[in-house]
Design a protein around this motif. Structure first.
Motif, PDB file in Angstrom:
ATOM      1  N   LEU A   1       9.346   1.940   2.407  1.00 20.78           N
ATOM      2  CA  LEU A   1      10.403   1.291   1.621  1.00 20.78           C
ATOM      3  C   LEU A   1      11.273   2.324   0.908  1.00 20.78           C
ATOM      4  O   LEU A   1      12.503   2.212   0.899  1.00 20.78           O
ATOM      5  N   ALA A   2      10.638   3.318   0.312  1.00 24.30           N
ATOM      6  CA  ALA A   2      11.383   4.361  -0.392  1.00 24.30           C
ATOM      7  C   ALA A   2      12.305   5.107   0.568  1.00 24.30           C
ATOM      8  O   ALA A   2      13.466   5.392   0.240  1.00 24.30           O
ATOM      9  N   ASP A   3      11.803   5.419   1.756  1.00 30.69           N
ATOM     10  CA  ASP A   3      12.616   6.115   2.750  1.00 30.69           C
ATOM     11  C   ASP A   3      13.795   5.241   3.186  1.00 30.69           C
ATOM     12  O   ASP A   3      14.935   5.723   3.272  1.00 30.69           O
ATOM     13  N   PHE A   4      13.533   3.972   3.437  1.00 28.33           N
ATOM     14  CA  PHE A   4      14.600   3.053   3.839  1.00 28.33           C
ATOM     15  C   PHE A   4      15.680   2.973   2.759  1.00 28.33           C
ATOM     16  O   PHE A   4      16.870   3.072   3.045  1.00 28.33           O
ATOM     17  N   LEU A   5      15.263   2.814   1.519  1.00 24.09           N
ATOM     18  CA  LEU A   5      16.240   2.693   0.436  1.00 24.09           C
ATOM     19  C   LEU A   5      17.017   3.988   0.228  1.00 24.09           C
ATOM     20  O   LEU A   5      18.235   3.958  -0.017  1.00 24.09           O
ATOM     21  N   ARG A   6      16.345   5.131   0.327  1.00 27.16           N
ATOM     22  CA  ARG A   6      17.035   6.416   0.196  1.00 27.16           C
ATOM     23  C   ARG A   6      18.079   6.567   1.295  1.00 27.16           C
ATOM     24  O   ARG A   6      19.233   6.944   1.043  1.00 27.16           O
ATOM     25  N   ARG A   7      17.688   6.244   2.527  1.00 25.85           N
ATOM     26  CA  ARG A   7      18.610   6.380   3.652  1.00 25.85           C
ATOM     27  C   ARG A   7      19.745   5.359   3.587  1.00 25.85           C
ATOM     28  O   ARG A   7      20.891   5.653   3.946  1.00 25.85           O
TER      29      ARG A   7
ATOM     30  N   ASP B   1       0.850  -1.192   0.000  1.00 31.70           N
ATOM     31  CA  ASP B   1       0.000   0.000   0.000  1.00 31.70           C
ATOM     32  C   ASP B   1       0.890   1.248   0.000  1.00 31.70           C
ATOM     33  O   ASP B   1       2.115   1.161   0.081  1.00 31.70           O
ATOM     34  N   ASP B   2       0.266   2.423  -0.107  1.00 31.77           N
ATOM     35  CA  ASP B   2       1.010   3.676  -0.229  1.00 31.77           C
ATOM     36  C   ASP B   2       1.923   3.938   0.963  1.00 31.77           C
ATOM     37  O   ASP B   2       3.060   4.398   0.788  1.00 31.77           O
ATOM     38  N   ASP B   3       1.457   3.656   2.181  1.00 28.92           N
ATOM     39  CA  ASP B   3       2.292   3.874   3.367  1.00 28.92           C
ATOM     40  C   ASP B   3       3.500   2.938   3.371  1.00 28.92           C
ATOM     41  O   ASP B   3       4.607   3.345   3.735  1.00 28.92           O
TER      42      ASP B   3
END
Length: 160
Positions: free
Chosen positions: A139-145, A132-134
């Motif tokens: 996931l996007a935040d984890f990968l960016r970090r 889902d969107d959340d």
């Protein structure tokens, strides 16, 4: 007792994530190697092409810094990429002298490159459709970090 089990469980989960990231790195390296072989490019050539596509146009020196490579090594890489029609060297109008150049990615062969990654892209689309969107935001935040942590670690090793 719960906090001891919770701490153990958390450490186990963290170790599993780190192991999965190593496995992902290895698998992506193998995929990139196969793509490079099809295009008659070395792995490092693909890495530099990606940097130029993402951050370019840039000077060869800036590319060398971003890639963590010696400038002489980058010269050979750029020669191969230019011969293959992947990049162009152009005069830098803002450069300190007439010898200054910028490296720009050419779009002529992008379809070929994207086609070789199409299987992975399609698989990722299917995988991401299950979140889902959340969850996708997490996931996007984890990968960016994680990417930023890798960049920092790379820069620190490059200073030694």
């Amino acid at each position: 007792m719960t906090s001891i089990n919770s701490g153990w469980s958390r450490r186990r989960a963290a170790a599993g994530i780190k192991a999965s990231l190593r496995a992902l790195r290895n698998q992506m390296s193998l995929l990139n190697h196969q793509v490079g072989a099809r295009l008659e490019l070395r792995d490092v050539d693909l890495d530099c092409l990606e940097i130029v596509q993402e951050h370019g146009p840039l000077t060869p020196s800036a590319l060398a810094r971003r890639a963590g490579l010696h400038p002489a090594t980058v010269t050979g890489i750029l020669d191969r990429l230019q011969r293959g029609g992947w990049v162009a060297r152009e005069r830098d109008p803002d450069g300190p002298d007439r010898r200054a150049v910028l490296v720009r990615a050419l779009k002529d062969r992008n379809a070929e490159l994207l086609g070789l990654y199409a299987g992975m892209s399609t698989a990722l689309d299917g995988l991401l459709a299950g979140y889902d969107d959340d969850q996708l935001a997490l996931l996007a935040d984890f990968l960016r970090r994680t990417t930023e942590a890798g960049r920092t670690a790379t820069e620190e090793l490059g200073r030694d």
